[in-house]
Design a protein around this motif. Structure first.
Motif, PDB file in Angstrom:
ATOM      1  N   PRO A   1      -3.624  -2.433  -2.841  1.00 37.14           N
ATOM      2  CA  PRO A   1      -2.786  -1.634  -3.742  1.00 37.14           C
ATOM      3  C   PRO A   1      -3.390  -0.282  -4.094  1.00 37.14           C
ATOM      4  CG  PRO A   1      -3.853  -3.402  -4.961  1.00 37.14           C
ATOM      5  CD  PRO A   1      -4.126  -3.654  -3.504  1.00 37.14           C
TER       6      PRO A   1
ATOM      7  N   PHE B   1       3.890   1.716  -1.219  1.00 36.71           N
ATOM      8  CA  PHE B   1       4.828   1.729  -2.356  1.00 36.71           C
ATOM      9  C   PHE B   1       6.215   1.134  -2.080  1.00 36.71           C
ATOM     10  CE2 PHE B   1       2.519   5.965  -2.714  1.00 36.71           C
ATOM     11  CZ  PHE B   1       1.408   5.398  -3.307  1.00 36.71           C
TER      12      PHE B   1
ATOM     13  N   GLN C   1       2.742   4.102  -7.546  1.00 36.06           N
ATOM     14  CA  GLN C   1       2.190   2.761  -7.411  1.00 36.06           C
ATOM     15  C   GLN C   1       2.430   1.944  -8.680  1.00 36.06           C
ATOM     16  OE1 GLN C   1       1.910   0.603  -5.401  1.00 36.06           O
ATOM     17  NE2 GLN C   1      -0.016   0.782  -4.316  1.00 36.06           N
TER      18      GLN C   1
ATOM     19  N   GLN D   1       0.814  -1.214   0.000  1.00 28.58           N
ATOM     20  CA  GLN D   1       0.000   0.000   0.000  1.00 28.58           C
ATOM     21  C   GLN D   1       0.853   1.272   0.000  1.00 28.58           C
ATOM     22  OE1 GLN D   1      -2.954  -0.026   3.048  1.00 28.58           O
ATOM     23  NE2 GLN D   1      -3.507   2.101   2.728  1.00 28.58           N
TER      24      GLN D   1
ATOM     25  N   SER E   1       4.533  -1.406  -9.053  1.00 30.72           N
ATOM     26  CA  SER E   1       3.981  -2.577  -9.727  1.00 30.72           C
ATOM     27  C   SER E   1       4.949  -3.095 -10.782  1.00 30.72           C
ATOM     28  CB  SER E   1       2.645  -2.242 -10.394  1.00 30.72           C
ATOM     29  OG  SER E   1       1.760  -1.715  -9.444  1.00 30.72           O
TER      30      SER E   1
END
Ligand SMILES: Nc1ncnc2c1ncn2[C@@H]1O[C@H](COP(=O)(O)OP(=O)(O)OP(=O)(O)O)[C@@H](O)[C@H]1O
Ligand SMILES: [Mg+2]
Length: 258
Positions: A174, A98, A154, A96, A158
């Motif tokens: 996320p 990062f 984010q 959450q 990812s």
């Protein structure tokens, strides 16, 4: 399809079992499987055991009893050194908050995962360009985290999680820190990764909208699996409506959030 993850009768107690009164049973006889290429959501009220489950699968935490088999390997039995290698090669994490390194650019943050795997510079570069294009972050690869929006950070996180092509991508809330536009972009990226790269994703979320991007949802209540929903041929909107029905059953608001 091959089974990537098999969770077998796991239980997790926090606290000292010998002392009365301070034991929490965070997971109670949870079993399920995830096949290659699935996008599975895990939903449940606060305190139901979602993070505990994800942490045990990601080998950060340990189960009290039961087995967790990832890609044929029982991770509950692995020792420290073997665990580190396993995590590096088989798993991708998206948190959450990062967890990007502030002193490295987006490019360098993503490259880190590959450098640790001792890959060559040219190979690293082509892998990063490919993943950056998929996530729409090519333009901002040279930026440092402080020069990025929450949604961009984010997506960089990812990219870092998936660039090593892990067997399993694990994401805990996320979209938790993102506004709705950034959430949408990230979820569309996840959808793309799942559909085009065939990435297997396990995502914990409170949010029905976020969950509606998954193909299947496991609902957890009091540490147990309470219900399961499969999207099948439903549109995302139809699936969303089914999700909020179960959320209401679980005792949550019929709004977006449990
Ligand atoms: N390190 C810990 N020590 C003791 N109890 C813990 C610990 N971590 C979690 N718990 C307890 O285990 C239960 C499950 O917690 P968990 O964090 O897995 O819930 P969650 O479903 O992720 O909740 P949220 O939606 O609020 O993030 C809760 O009762 C919590 O208080
Ligand atoms: Mg949690």
């Amino acid at each position: 399809m091959e089974t990537i993850l098999s969770v077998e009768k796991i239980e997790k107690y926090y606290g000292n079992k010998g002392k009365k009164g301070n034991i929490t049973k965070a997971m109670d006889d949870i079993s399920f499987q995830v096949k290659e290429g699935e996008f599975v959501g895990i939903m449940g009220p606060s305190g139901s055991g979602k993070t505990t489950l994800l942490n045990c699968i990601s080998t950060i935490d340990h189960v009290t009893t039961g087995k967790i088999i990832i890609n044929g390997q029982d991770v509950t039995g692995l020792k420290k050194k073997a665990l580190e290698t396993f995590r590096r090669d088989e798993l991708g994490f998206i948190f959450q908050d990062f967890n990007l390194l502030d002193t490295l650019t987006a490019y360098e943050n993503i490259a880190l995962a590959l450098t640790i795997q001792k890959r060559g510079e040219t190979e690293i570069d082509s892998m990063i360009q490919k993943v950056a294009e998929k996530l729409g972050i090519t333009e901002i690869l040279g930026n440092y985290p402080f020069q990025l929006s929450g949604g961009q950070k984010q997506r960089v996180a990812s990219a870092r999680a998936i660039v090593t092509e892990p067997s399993l991508i694990l994401a805990d809330e996320p979209t938790g820190a993102l506004d709705s536009k950034s959430s949408n972009m990230l979820l569309e990226s996840f959808e793309k990764l799942n559909q085009e790269f065939g990435s297997t994703i396990l995502m914990v979320t409170h949010d029905s909208f976020t969950a509606s991007y998954a193909n299947r949802i496991l609902f957890i209540k009091d540490g147990r699996i309470f219900n399961e929903l499969v999207r099948g041929n439903d549109t995302r909107k139809q699936f969303f409506n089914k999700i909020i029905e179960v959320v209401a059953l679980l005792g949550g608001d019929v709004g977006n959030v449990l």
